[in-house]
Design an enzyme around this catalytic site. Sequence first.
Site, PDB file in Angstrom:
ATOM      1  N   ARG A  76       0.863  -1.191   0.000  1.00  0.00           N
ATOM      2  CA  ARG A  76       0.000   0.000   0.000  1.00  0.00           C
ATOM      3  C   ARG A  76       0.896   1.237   0.000  1.00  0.00           C
ATOM      4  O   ARG A  76       1.718   1.395   0.900  1.00  0.00           O
ATOM      5  CB  ARG A  76      -0.891  -0.016   1.246  1.00  0.00           C
TER       6      ARG A  76
ATOM      7  N   HIS B 179      -2.717  10.944   0.808  1.00  0.00           N
ATOM      8  CA  HIS B 179      -2.158  10.710   2.146  1.00  0.00           C
ATOM      9  C   HIS B 179      -1.451  11.994   2.570  1.00  0.00           C
ATOM     10  O   HIS B 179      -0.248  12.016   2.825  1.00  0.00           O
ATOM     11  CB  HIS B 179      -1.223   9.495   2.134  1.00  0.00           C
TER      12      HIS B 179
ATOM     13  N   GLU C 173      -7.231   8.570   6.408  1.00  0.00           N
ATOM     14  CA  GLU C 173      -7.528   9.197   7.697  1.00  0.00           C
ATOM     15  C   GLU C 173      -8.055  10.632   7.583  1.00  0.00           C
ATOM     16  O   GLU C 173      -7.423  11.582   8.066  1.00  0.00           O
ATOM     17  CB  GLU C 173      -6.290   9.159   8.590  1.00  0.00           C
TER      18      GLU C 173
ATOM     19  N   ASN D  36      -7.318   1.660  10.037  1.00  0.00           N
ATOM     20  CA  ASN D  36      -6.026   1.890  10.672  1.00  0.00           C
ATOM     21  C   ASN D  36      -6.235   1.798  12.170  1.00  0.00           C
ATOM     22  O   ASN D  36      -7.156   2.435  12.706  1.00  0.00           O
ATOM     23  CB  ASN D  36      -5.477   3.279  10.331  1.00  0.00           C
TER      24      ASN D  36
ATOM     25  N   TYR E 205      -4.051   1.532  16.074  1.00  0.00           N
ATOM     26  CA  TYR E 205      -2.791   1.518  16.816  1.00  0.00           C
ATOM     27  C   TYR E 205      -2.974   1.337  18.315  1.00  0.00           C
ATOM     28  O   TYR E 205      -2.168   0.691  18.971  1.00  0.00           O
ATOM     29  CB  TYR E 205      -2.028   2.834  16.583  1.00  0.00           C
TER      30      TYR E 205
ATOM     31  N   GLU F 185      -3.496  -0.124   8.068  1.00  0.00           N
ATOM     32  CA  GLU F 185      -2.332   0.206   8.896  1.00  0.00           C
ATOM     33  C   GLU F 185      -2.468  -0.407  10.277  1.00  0.00           C
ATOM     34  O   GLU F 185      -3.532  -0.308  10.905  1.00  0.00           O
ATOM     35  CB  GLU F 185      -2.200   1.730   9.108  1.00  0.00           C
TER      36      GLU F 185
HETATM   37  O1  LGS Z   1       2.800   7.437   9.999  1.00  0.00           O
HETATM   38  C1  LGS Z   1       1.461   7.509  10.295  1.00  0.00           C
HETATM   39  C2  LGS Z   1       1.039   6.433  11.257  1.00  0.00           C
HETATM   40  C3  LGS Z   1       1.798   6.264  12.531  1.00  0.00           C
HETATM   41  O2  LGS Z   1       0.771   6.195  13.564  1.00  0.00           O
HETATM   42  C4  LGS Z   1       0.574   7.393   9.051  1.00  0.00           C
HETATM   43  O3  LGS Z   1       0.966   8.255   8.034  1.00  0.00           O
HETATM   44  C5  LGS Z   1      -0.850   7.725   9.412  1.00  0.00           C
HETATM   45  O4  LGS Z   1      -1.712   7.297   8.378  1.00  0.00           O
HETATM   46  C6  LGS Z   1      -1.326   7.184  10.776  1.00  0.00           C
HETATM   47  O5  LGS Z   1      -1.983   8.226  11.426  1.00  0.00           O
HETATM   48  N1  LGS Z   1      -0.306   6.734  11.705  1.00  0.00           N
HETATM   49  C7  LGS Z   1      -0.406   6.575  13.037  1.00  0.00           C
HETATM   50  N2  LGS Z   1      -1.501   6.767  13.715  1.00  0.00           N
HETATM   51  C8  LGS Z   1      -1.694   6.426  15.064  1.00  0.00           C
HETATM   52  C9  LGS Z   1      -2.579   7.337  15.835  1.00  0.00           C
HETATM   53  C10 LGS Z   1      -2.806   6.752  17.193  1.00  0.00           C
HETATM   54  C11 LGS Z   1      -3.320   7.709  18.182  1.00  0.00           C
HETATM   55  C12 LGS Z   1      -3.416   7.026  19.503  1.00  0.00           C
HETATM   56  C13 LGS Z   1      -3.868   7.919  20.583  1.00  0.00           C
HETATM   57  C14 LGS Z   1      -3.950   7.161  21.879  1.00  0.00           C
HETATM   58  C15 LGS Z   1      -4.887   7.731  22.834  1.00  0.00           C
END
Ligand code: LGS
Length: 446
Positions: free
Chosen positions: A77, A121, A166, A294, A296, A352
């Site tokens: 991807r 993106h 996103e 996605n 995490y 993701e």
């Molecule tokens: O690199 C980005 C990754 C890394 O973690 C990627 O470009 C994005 O598409 C994506 O947003 N990504 C990412 N998101 C994790 C967000 C987690 C927020 C957790 C908050 C905890 C309370």
Amino acid sequence: MSTKYFPKDFLWGAATASYQIEGSPLADGAGSSIWHRFSHTPGNILNGDTGDVAADHYRRYKEDIALMKEMGLKGYRFSIAWPRIYPYGKGKINVKGMDFYDRLVDELLEAGITPFITLYHWDLPATLQDLGGWANRDIACWFADYADYMFQRLGDRVENWSTLNEPWVVAFVGHLFGEHAPGMKDIYSAFLVTHNQLRAHSKAVRAFREANIANGKIGITLSNTSHDPATDSMEDKIAAKVAHEWNNYPLFLHPIYYGDYPDTVKEFLKEYLPKNYYKDMEEIKEEIDFVGINYYSGDLVKFDPDSPLGGKSVKRGLPKTEMGWEIYPEGFYKILKGLQDEYNPKEVYVTENGAAFDDKVENGEVHDHKRIDYLKKHFEMAHKAIEDGVKLKGYFVWSLLDNFEWAFGYSKRFGIVYVDYNTQKRIIKDSGKWYSQIIKNNSLDF
Ligand code: LGS
């Protein structure tokens, strides 16, 4: 110990995004993007890092595809940098920029790897930002025209397409929290941007249907955090529901599947929604072929009368990744199962999932056992979701390579392949080697 098999033809892969890995952002006639501009504005990015070189993938894509092949990835991807194709966002096409993605796709197919394209993106052409960017209603046309051109040019070889990555992050981290490009802090703009992304997405889906791509599938990629109520109290439950419906897949899927924003959004956030938004809902409600998830992390939500959404996030003391995000695989299952129960999408992809850890090179190797453990636990939950009826067709680990982690610059490493930014030498981490075994066996041992 028992072995759990994944479905036949499960698309195991890895994901990246153009601005995060390519480097050479202005090469061969490309226009500037909002991320180029944002990262070159002092104070926005940790250590003043920019995507000028990144993982130099623009010049090393052949080497990177060879690594994917070595690991046995079945899918890849990646995203297309809109300003490489249209330096000014619309109008004149830059042939050399298009050539890069042409060659990338051919090289992937040659290696037997299925391309999975994300059209947006986050690297919006800067010229379009000067016209208001995602807050300008015309962006639905600009985006659909760009998307249509890509369908015409790559649709003969690429079946899988995701419109937006996103859109919640684009709207709120970019336009309310000001931590991402374009760095705005205005809640009305954030909701307008949410709405216009939906309009742009659906318009691109209609262009896709007209392009009539053989076996073509189109969907959208959404960010998710598992928001669970801190206690069984009604107040905490409502606060968690509001957080879920605003922050996760419902904000976008409710309009796409049912032609309206989720109930809690209309109840708690109505004053911020664009005036007469409902008039656009008919064009937004448009069938898609898959949902990209996605995931995490998760958090607990507690009722808080002082917060605009009626809740605040509390930590529960779980182990964390290098980003400070809690490791909560159970939440991954909840998101996948909830998605299936609430919207019953035809197909689902994990677009993701992955983690940043403090990787060290030791004698030319990277022993990232924490990442292996993280991935294993999440694969296990994905398997459980499949057993429970989620139509999961593939899984893209974030990320193929260490890369430019937006506001965190190069300080955080998410790759299954290590990148030495001084030499651009790549090292397949232990997680990459482990992953290639999972792919080969199409199964996981518990
Ligand atoms: O690199 C980005 C990754 C890394 O973690 C990627 O470009 C994005 O598409 C994506 O947003 N990504 C990412 N998101 C994790 C967000 C987690 C927020 C957790 C908050 C905890 C309370």
